[in-house]
Design a protein around this motif. Structure first.
Motif, PDB file in Angstrom:
ATOM      1  N   GLN A   1      -3.666  -0.310  16.821  1.00 13.84           N
ATOM      2  CA  GLN A   1      -5.109  -0.751  17.005  1.00 13.84           C
ATOM      3  C   GLN A   1      -5.759   1.068  17.129  1.00 13.84           C
ATOM      4  O   GLN A   1      -7.099   0.546  16.664  1.00 13.84           O
ATOM      5  CB  GLN A   1      -5.916  -1.633  16.808  1.00 13.84           C
ATOM      6  CG  GLN A   1      -4.439  -2.589  16.215  1.00 13.84           C
ATOM      7  CD  GLN A   1      -4.952  -3.599  17.359  1.00 13.84           C
ATOM      8  OE1 GLN A   1      -4.753  -4.262  18.465  1.00 13.84           O
ATOM      9  NE2 GLN A   1      -5.154  -5.157  15.891  1.00 13.84           N
TER      10      GLN A   1
ATOM     11  N   ASP B   1      -3.199  -6.139  12.707  1.00 17.09           N
ATOM     12  CA  ASP B   1      -4.455  -6.022  12.298  1.00 17.09           C
ATOM     13  C   ASP B   1      -4.218  -4.634  12.298  1.00 17.09           C
ATOM     14  O   ASP B   1      -4.746  -3.870  13.854  1.00 17.09           O
ATOM     15  CB  ASP B   1      -5.962  -6.917  12.363  1.00 17.09           C
ATOM     16  CG  ASP B   1      -7.712  -6.395  10.663  1.00 17.09           C
ATOM     17  OD1 ASP B   1      -7.290  -4.860  10.946  1.00 17.09           O
ATOM     18  OD2 ASP B   1      -8.122  -7.020  11.721  1.00 17.09           O
TER      19      ASP B   1
ATOM     20  N   GLU C   1      -5.537  -1.741   9.738  1.00 19.30           N
ATOM     21  CA  GLU C   1      -6.268  -1.400   8.746  1.00 19.30           C
ATOM     22  C   GLU C   1      -7.000  -0.213   8.655  1.00 19.30           C
ATOM     23  O   GLU C   1      -6.522   0.669   8.300  1.00 19.30           O
ATOM     24  CB  GLU C   1      -7.435  -2.711   8.246  1.00 19.30           C
ATOM     25  CG  GLU C   1      -6.473  -3.589   7.261  1.00 19.30           C
ATOM     26  CD  GLU C   1      -7.424  -4.919   6.688  1.00 19.30           C
ATOM     27  OE1 GLU C   1      -7.325  -5.067   5.800  1.00 19.30           O
ATOM     28  OE2 GLU C   1      -8.071  -4.851   7.330  1.00 19.30           O
ATOM     29  N   ARG C   2      -7.368  -0.426  10.016  1.00 19.91           N
ATOM     30  CA  ARG C   2      -8.849   0.879  10.475  1.00 19.91           C
ATOM     31  C   ARG C   2      -7.842   2.444  10.230  1.00 19.91           C
ATOM     32  O   ARG C   2      -7.871   3.390  10.625  1.00 19.91           O
ATOM     33  CB  ARG C   2      -9.542   0.298  11.740  1.00 19.91           C
ATOM     34  CG  ARG C   2     -10.830   1.451  11.742  1.00 19.91           C
ATOM     35  CD  ARG C   2     -11.080   1.268  13.143  1.00 19.91           C
ATOM     36  NE  ARG C   2     -10.349   1.451  14.040  1.00 19.91           N
ATOM     37  CZ  ARG C   2     -10.319   2.338  15.154  1.00 19.91           C
ATOM     38  NH1 ARG C   2     -10.982   3.802  14.742  1.00 19.91           N
ATOM     39  NH2 ARG C   2      -9.371   2.277  16.444  1.00 19.91           N
TER      40      ARG C   2
ATOM     41  N   TYR D   1       3.387   2.468   2.981  1.00 20.41           N
ATOM     42  CA  TYR D   1       4.097   1.666   3.506  1.00 20.41           C
ATOM     43  C   TYR D   1       5.349   1.322   3.141  1.00 20.41           C
ATOM     44  O   TYR D   1       6.092   0.702   4.451  1.00 20.41           O
ATOM     45  CB  TYR D   1       3.692  -0.252   3.156  1.00 20.41           C
ATOM     46  CG  TYR D   1       3.891  -0.809   3.545  1.00 20.41           C
ATOM     47  CD1 TYR D   1       2.952  -1.455   4.727  1.00 20.41           C
ATOM     48  CD2 TYR D   1       4.892  -1.761   3.440  1.00 20.41           C
ATOM     49  CE1 TYR D   1       3.546  -2.314   5.856  1.00 20.41           C
ATOM     50  CE2 TYR D   1       4.862  -3.299   4.274  1.00 20.41           C
ATOM     51  CZ  TYR D   1       4.413  -3.502   5.159  1.00 20.41           C
ATOM     52  OH  TYR D   1       4.478  -4.666   6.152  1.00 20.41           O
TER      53      TYR D   1
ATOM     54  N   THR E   1      -4.174   2.522  10.197  1.00 15.15           N
ATOM     55  CA  THR E   1      -2.629   2.888   9.177  1.00 15.15           C
ATOM     56  C   THR E   1      -3.309   3.123   7.931  1.00 15.15           C
ATOM     57  O   THR E   1      -2.867   3.305   7.630  1.00 15.15           O
ATOM     58  CB  THR E   1      -2.428   2.106   9.336  1.00 15.15           C
ATOM     59  OG1 THR E   1      -2.507   0.885   8.848  1.00 15.15           O
ATOM     60  CG2 THR E   1      -1.626   1.583  10.965  1.00 15.15           C
ATOM     61  N   GLY E   2      -4.454   2.633   7.264  1.00 19.65           N
ATOM     62  CA  GLY E   2      -4.858   2.385   6.016  1.00 19.65           C
ATOM     63  C   GLY E   2      -4.001   1.123   5.403  1.00 19.65           C
ATOM     64  O   GLY E   2      -4.587   0.871   4.368  1.00 19.65           O
ATOM     65  N   PHE E   3      -3.411   0.223   5.895  1.00 19.41           N
ATOM     66  CA  PHE E   3      -2.271  -1.054   5.511  1.00 19.41           C
ATOM     67  C   PHE E   3      -3.109  -2.060   5.121  1.00 19.41           C
ATOM     68  O   PHE E   3      -3.738  -1.870   6.462  1.00 19.41           O
ATOM     69  CB  PHE E   3      -1.104  -0.845   6.505  1.00 19.41           C
ATOM     70  CG  PHE E   3      -0.107   0.535   5.995  1.00 19.41           C
ATOM     71  CD1 PHE E   3      -0.525   1.010   4.921  1.00 19.41           C
ATOM     72  CD2 PHE E   3       0.625   0.873   7.234  1.00 19.41           C
ATOM     73  CE1 PHE E   3       0.992   2.375   4.267  1.00 19.41           C
ATOM     74  CE2 PHE E   3       1.046   1.881   7.394  1.00 19.41           C
ATOM     75  CZ  PHE E   3       1.609   2.795   5.730  1.00 19.41           C
ATOM     76  N   ARG E   4      -3.085  -3.084   4.877  1.00 14.97           N
ATOM     77  CA  ARG E   4      -3.946  -3.833   4.665  1.00 14.97           C
ATOM     78  C   ARG E   4      -3.470  -5.601   5.595  1.00 14.97           C
ATOM     79  O   ARG E   4      -1.793  -4.870   5.324  1.00 14.97           O
ATOM     80  CB  ARG E   4      -4.237  -4.628   2.685  1.00 14.97           C
ATOM     81  CG  ARG E   4      -5.036  -4.579   1.809  1.00 14.97           C
ATOM     82  CD  ARG E   4      -5.183  -4.671   0.521  1.00 14.97           C
ATOM     83  NE  ARG E   4      -3.165  -3.593   0.128  1.00 14.97           N
ATOM     84  CZ  ARG E   4      -2.881  -3.571  -1.189  1.00 14.97           C
ATOM     85  NH1 ARG E   4      -3.655  -5.164  -1.339  1.00 14.97           N
ATOM     86  NH2 ARG E   4      -2.042  -3.636  -1.740  1.00 14.97           N
ATOM     87  N   ARG E   5      -4.107  -5.920   6.472  1.00 16.24           N
ATOM     88  CA  ARG E   5      -3.643  -6.568   6.725  1.00 16.24           C
ATOM     89  C   ARG E   5      -2.965  -7.801   6.277  1.00 16.24           C
ATOM     90  O   ARG E   5      -3.717  -7.841   5.643  1.00 16.24           O
ATOM     91  CB  ARG E   5      -4.371  -7.154   7.827  1.00 16.24           C
ATOM     92  CG  ARG E   5      -5.658  -7.851   7.501  1.00 16.24           C
ATOM     93  CD  ARG E   5      -6.268  -8.111   8.844  1.00 16.24           C
ATOM     94  NE  ARG E   5      -7.067  -9.551   8.605  1.00 16.24           N
ATOM     95  CZ  ARG E   5      -8.708  -9.554   9.110  1.00 16.24           C
ATOM     96  NH1 ARG E   5      -8.153  -8.971  10.898  1.00 16.24           N
ATOM     97  NH2 ARG E   5      -9.738 -10.625   8.889  1.00 16.24           N
TER      98      ARG E   5
ATOM     99  N   ASP F   1       0.885  -1.130  -0.365  1.00 12.69           N
ATOM    100  CA  ASP F   1      -0.118  -0.299  -0.106  1.00 12.69           C
ATOM    101  C   ASP F   1       0.530   1.021  -0.605  1.00 12.69           C
ATOM    102  O   ASP F   1       1.724   1.166   0.671  1.00 12.69           O
ATOM    103  CB  ASP F   1      -0.855   0.070   1.599  1.00 12.69           C
ATOM    104  CG  ASP F   1      -2.188  -1.049   1.089  1.00 12.69           C
ATOM    105  OD1 ASP F   1      -2.692  -1.278   0.334  1.00 12.69           O
ATOM    106  OD2 ASP F   1      -1.398  -2.215   2.768  1.00 12.69           O
TER     107      ASP F   1
ATOM    108  N   ASP G   1      -8.401  -6.447  14.774  1.00  9.03           N
ATOM    109  CA  ASP G   1      -8.980  -4.925  14.907  1.00  9.03           C
ATOM    110  C   ASP G   1     -10.139  -5.643  15.937  1.00  9.03           C
ATOM    111  O   ASP G   1     -11.054  -5.894  15.806  1.00  9.03           O
ATOM    112  CB  ASP G   1      -9.146  -4.576  13.820  1.00  9.03           C
ATOM    113  CG  ASP G   1      -9.387  -2.588  14.742  1.00  9.03           C
ATOM    114  OD1 ASP G   1      -9.922  -2.866  15.785  1.00  9.03           O
ATOM    115  OD2 ASP G   1      -8.878  -1.524  14.143  1.00  9.03           O
TER     116      ASP G   1
END
Length: 292
Positions: free
Chosen positions: A134, A71, A73-74, A27, A76-80, A24, A104
């Motif tokens: 998180q 996890d 994602e919420r 990243y 950082t926006g980086f896919r887990r 991403d 998360d």
């Protein structure tokens, strides 16, 4: 896993290889910041090890490894990295890898269902939470307890990052990471509410080291993994407790790949841990918690 063949169990290793194709946006910058913090050139050069490479590294050293993604994602926006993929690779290397997962807690009922499925179908032993990454207080019942309840009912272990973090260190605004979430005193409430669930505080909890020691001493189900720092930088009181009243509560952990077990174990030999305590920290305490 033949536990008798292992010289140690590392309770804190990361599955870093990203899933889903190209990384991403942002990243690589994030990983470069982590590499600077830990003085780890592999991260700066984008050469992070895969889970399979991690298994091979630890197998050569006869060290078992608890491994997990994170996890976030919420926030950082980086896919887990897929929990299932990590678990599958761990199953293919079950002589050396012990699979944990990460969810998360804000995922609520969906997260709880995932936790149950991961334990039942993939043999997940525990779950890693990173309150700063998180974005939650561990004792926030509304934000986290639905997932905790599922983990507790399935007999899983809960592992919480505590203290300062390399995530976002030196980046503008700390990459949005708020350090307040990772004071270990917030986990005291979790230990009260889930007294039969093993809870591990990751790292020496700087600058709240004494709060972490307090919680681990007071609550029978709370342990500390000694990862994220070279042992030569451990505070004096942390070493003192590891050598005495918390000798059955301390766990070897490196924070691979940010810190290698080679470096950690070399420095561990210099801090005055008693000979009779070393086997407890390096393997036996983890063996007891993991029931292996």
């Amino acid at each position: 896993m033949n536990i008798d063949d292992l010289i140690a169990i590392d309770f804190h290793t990361h599955a870093e290889e990203p899933c889903c194709g190209p990384r991403d946006d942002g990243y690589d910058e994030f990983q470069a910041g982590m590499a600077r913090y830990f003085r780890n050139p592999a991260g700066a050069e984008g050469m992070l090890p895969s889970v399979q490479q991690t298994a091979e590294y630890f197998r050569e050293r006869k060290i078992g490894a608890v491994i997990f993604p994170v996890d976030a994602e919420r926030e950082t926006g980086f896919r887990r990295y897929s929990n299932e993929e990590v678990a599958q690779i761990a199953a293919e290397n079950d002589d050396i890898l012990i699979p944990f997962a990460s969810i998360d807690p804000h995922k609520g009922k969906a997260g709880a269902r995932e936790a149950r499925r991961l334990v039942k179908e993939f043999g997940i032993k525990g779950f890693k939470f990173h309150p700063t990454m998180q974005g939650f207080f561990p004792n926030d019942r509304e934000a986290a307890y639905t997932v905790y309840e599922a983990i507790a009912e399935e007999g899983g272990i809960m592992l919480f990052h505590t203290g300062q973090t390399g995530v976002g260190s030196g980046m503008k605004g700390g990459m949005g990471m708020r350090l307040k979430y990772s004071n270990p005193v917030h986990i005291d409430d979790v230990a009260v509410d889930f007294p039969d669930t093993p809870i591990v505080l990751a790292h020496p909890s700087f600058p709240w080291t004494e709060e972490g020691l307090m919680v681990a001493q007071h609550k029978p189900n709370v342990y500390i993994d000694m990862s994220g720092w070279s042992p030569k930088y451990f505070p004096e009181i942390f070493v003192k407790y590891a050598n005495s009243i918390l000798k059955k509560k301390m766990l070897f952990g490196s924070d691979w790949p940010a810190i290698t077990p080679d470096r950690w174990l070399k420095d561990f030999e210099t801090i005055g841990i008693k000979d009779e305590v070393k086997p407890l920290i390096l393997k036996e305490n983890a063996r007891r918690i993991l029931k292996i």
